[in-house]
Scaffold this motif. Structure first.
Motif, PDB file in Angstrom:
ATOM      1  N   GLU A   1       0.840  -1.201   0.000  1.00 47.17           N
ATOM      2  CA  GLU A   1       0.000   0.000   0.000  1.00 47.17           C
ATOM      3  C   GLU A   1       0.876   1.252   0.000  1.00 47.17           C
ATOM      4  O   GLU A   1       1.975   1.251   0.548  1.00 47.17           O
ATOM      5  N   VAL A   2       0.335   2.310  -0.653  1.00 45.71           N
ATOM      6  CA  VAL A   2       1.014   3.601  -0.725  1.00 45.71           C
ATOM      7  C   VAL A   2       0.119   4.631  -0.041  1.00 45.71           C
ATOM      8  O   VAL A   2      -1.075   4.721  -0.330  1.00 45.71           O
ATOM      9  N   LYS A   3       0.709   5.410   0.856  1.00 44.75           N
ATOM     10  CA  LYS A   3      -0.045   6.422   1.581  1.00 44.75           C
ATOM     11  C   LYS A   3       0.727   7.737   1.585  1.00 44.75           C
ATOM     12  O   LYS A   3       1.955   7.760   1.481  1.00 44.75           O
ATOM     13  N   TYR A   4      -0.025   8.847   1.693  1.00 37.85           N
ATOM     14  CA  TYR A   4       0.568  10.184   1.800  1.00 37.85           C
ATOM     15  C   TYR A   4       0.381  10.670   3.229  1.00 37.85           C
ATOM     16  O   TYR A   4      -0.745  10.689   3.754  1.00 37.85           O
ATOM     17  N   SER A   5       1.466  11.045   3.838  1.00 38.36           N
ATOM     18  CA  SER A   5       1.440  11.539   5.214  1.00 38.36           C
ATOM     19  C   SER A   5       1.378  13.064   5.206  1.00 38.36           C
ATOM     20  O   SER A   5       2.306  13.721   4.747  1.00 38.36           O
ATOM     21  N   GLU A   6       0.283  13.601   5.681  1.00 38.04           N
ATOM     22  CA  GLU A   6       0.138  15.046   5.730  1.00 38.04           C
ATOM     23  C   GLU A   6       1.079  15.666   6.778  1.00 38.04           C
ATOM     24  O   GLU A   6       1.463  16.824   6.631  1.00 38.04           O
ATOM     25  N   ASP A   7       1.406  14.893   7.777  1.00 46.30           N
ATOM     26  CA  ASP A   7       2.291  15.432   8.821  1.00 46.30           C
ATOM     27  C   ASP A   7       3.696  15.660   8.284  1.00 46.30           C
ATOM     28  O   ASP A   7       4.308  16.710   8.510  1.00 46.30           O
ATOM     29  N   THR A   8       4.199  14.643   7.582  1.00 43.90           N
ATOM     30  CA  THR A   8       5.568  14.746   7.074  1.00 43.90           C
ATOM     31  C   THR A   8       5.628  15.268   5.651  1.00 43.90           C
ATOM     32  O   THR A   8       6.688  15.686   5.166  1.00 43.90           O
TER      33      THR A   8
END
Length: 573
Positions: free
Chosen positions: A50-57
């Motif tokens: 799975e690929v996810k985008y981290s808004e924090d980093t």
């Protein structure tokens, strides 16, 4: 090459969203789908990644998930993980759970990174095309302004800021020319979704473009006080538009034209000089047609509501005006009203009615009144009677009875069959003129005469011989008449010669008299001249006598003066 373009991802997402008008969520989703495609290309689809985008980093993260199994049951390391190893990663893990392990983006090679970039760009472009398509789909039927980007053969390419629009040749106003950089206006006619993105078709020749121009120029139209019913155009030349007003205090035509034509002139200029006629819409189709054909005057209208056909009868001197230049006026009227119009002059209408009455009068036992009624209802020949039904003819006067109508139809069929069997055509009205026979008092009698003559020719050889003999007799009679007439003409010519001879003699006698009178007149003139000369001589004589008298008196006066002088001298001495 690695995925260096994904660095500072947060700023990239914000900038792309602002430039393309795409939401940030859509941009993030495009990036995630692009990276996922590259990962699956490298690792395959068997593994659960799975690929996810981290808004924090602000970074893209990769996770691989495996199922926890007991050490004894462990078989496939691609999708399974031993329980002992799972405990090291997650102390709370149990058999049957899914354990995620993070992967590094730098493990992707140059080719994988390039594939991810292409997919991201393609996804962003697809989203942009979808947004543009939805935007212009909503604007379909509106006027758009743009700048001419280029002029291809037969097509004008217009820059609408976000995309391009096309104006095909058939949607252009004939004769108008544009150059790159000029501003242009058009009607959004069609929006298509193609593999290369949305394709927008604009038009400057469509009727709706004219209506939209009036909506923009005339406040009464945009507010709904004046309604536009329909419009018809021949782009660049002439147009017609029908309107009506929902407010009795507002005149629809005056509102559209404006003070001194100010409103309609602006529209005419935008349409490159196209003349626009605004007419009043009427619920009555007859009055509506009359308005549409203005300024021509209408004498009579014959209407077929079922077929939406109208025969327009106009005065002979109004026919060319009603048709217009190259049929332009009547074509626009047809488009505007939706009726099929057939324009004829009064003379043509009378001739057509005569021919129709003659054709129907060929049917045996049909009265002239009944034929006129059929013509009035649109039946002009025998074929139409044959194709008609008795129910259709019941509405015509004198044919209300079904039996009468059926008998009429059967008579027409029998007449056609008779002539078809003999291989002959039905008589025509022109045959009467060609025979040069005196016309009967009615078309019924004319038809009967032609019908009798045709039936007489079909009686057989005997009838033909008798007819031939009769014709020969008539020919001999005509010859005798001609000879008699020639003899009479000869006598008449002889009398004329005698009269001319006598007239010539009289003319000679008159000529002699004229000569004598002329000579007498000349003698008279000579005598008159002599008298004038004598008179002049007498007058001269009188003048001389007066002169002598004056001289004598003068001499006497001189002598008297001399005597007086002589006396005076003597006295002095």
């Amino acid at each position: 090459m690695s995925l260096d373009f994904l660095s500072n991802l947060s700023q990239v997402i914000t900038q792309v969203s602002k430039d393309k008008g795409i939401s940030q969520d859509a941009v993030v989703n495009s990036i995630v789908q692009g990276v996922l495609s590259a990962v699956r290309k490298k690792y395959g689809t068997y593994r659960d990644i799975e690929v996810k985008y981290s808004e924090d980093t602000g970074e893209i993260e990769l996770f691989e998930f495996k199922q926890v199994v007991s050490d004894k049951e462990f078989e496939d390391e691609l999708i399974e993980i031993k329980f002992s190893e799972a405990k090291e990663l997650d102390p709370s893990a149990h058999i049957g759970d899914q354990v995620g392990m993070r992967l590094e983006l730098k493990d992707l090679g140059r080719i994988d990174a390039q594939a991810a970039k292409q997919i991201i760009i393609q996804n962003l472009r697809s989203i942009e095309h979808e947004i543009i398509f939805n935007e212009f789909e909503k604007r379909k039927g509106e006027i758009a302004n743009g700048i001419v980007r280029r002029v291809d053969p037969g097509t004008i390419v217009v820059d609408l800021d976000k995309t391009e629009a096309y104006i095909p040749r058939k949607e252009q106003i004939p004769g108008e020319q544009y150059k790159s950089g000029e501003r242009i206006q058009g009607y959004i006619l069609e929006v298509r979704q193609t593999t290369r993105g949305p394709q927008i078709i604009m038009s400057r020749a469509h009727e709706q473009y004219l209506i939209k121009l009036f909506e923009a120029e005339v406040p009464e139209v945009s507010e709904g006080i004046v309604k536009i019913v329909s419009a018809a155009r021949e782009p660049g030349q002439r147009a017609k538009m029908s309107v009506y007003s929902t407010d009795p205090a507002v005149h629809p035509v005056g509102s559209c034209v404006g003070i001194k034509g100010s409103r309609i002139q602006n529209i005419t200029q935008e349409l490159k000089g196209e003349r626009v006629d605004v007419i009043v819409w009427e619920n009555d189709p007859v009055q509506y047609i009359c308005n549409a054909l203005a300024p021509a005057k209408i004498s009579k209208i014959l209407m077929d509501e079922e077929q939406k056909n109208m025969q327009i009868i106009v005065p002979d001197d109004q026919l060319s005006l009603a048709i217009g230049k190259k049929g332009q006026n009547v074509r626009l009227a047809v488009k505007l009203t939706g009726w099929n119009l057939n324009l004829v002059s009064e003379e043509e209408s009378k001739q057509a009615k005569k021919e129709a009455l003659f054709n129907l009068s060929l049917i045996p036992e049909i009265s002239e009144t009944k034929a006129q009624s059929l013509v009035q209802y649109g039946y002009t020949n025998i074929e139409q009677i044959v194709q008609a039904k008795a129910v259709d003819l019941k509405s015509i006067p004198e044919l209300e009875d079904s039996s009468v109508a059926e008998k009429l139809i059967q008579s027409a069929k029998d007449l056609l069959k008779k002539y078809a069997d003999e291989g002959k055509e039905l008589p025509k009205m022109e045959d009467v003129k060609e025979e040069k026979k005196p016309l009967s008092s009615s078309l019924k009698e004319q038809a009967e005469e032609i019908l009798k003559r045709e039936l007489a020719q079909l009686e057989g050889e005997k009838g033909e011989q008798e007819t031939k003999t009769t014709q020969n007799t008539k020919t001999d009679t005509e010859k005798v008449k001609q000879e008699t007439k020639t003899t009479q003409n000869t006598k008449t010519d002889t009398e004329k010669v005698k009269q001319e001879t006598k007239t010539t003699q009289n003319t000679k006698t008159d000529t002699e008299k004229v000569k004598q009178e002329t000579k007498t007149t000349q003698n008279t003139k000579t005598d008159t001249e002599k008298v004038k000369q004598d008179t002049q001589t007498t007058q001269n004589t009188k003048v001389d006598t007066e002169t002598i008298k004056q001289n004598t008196q003068t001499t006497q006066n001189i002598k008297k003066d001399m005597k007086d002088k002589s006396k005076n001298k003597q006295v002095k001495v």
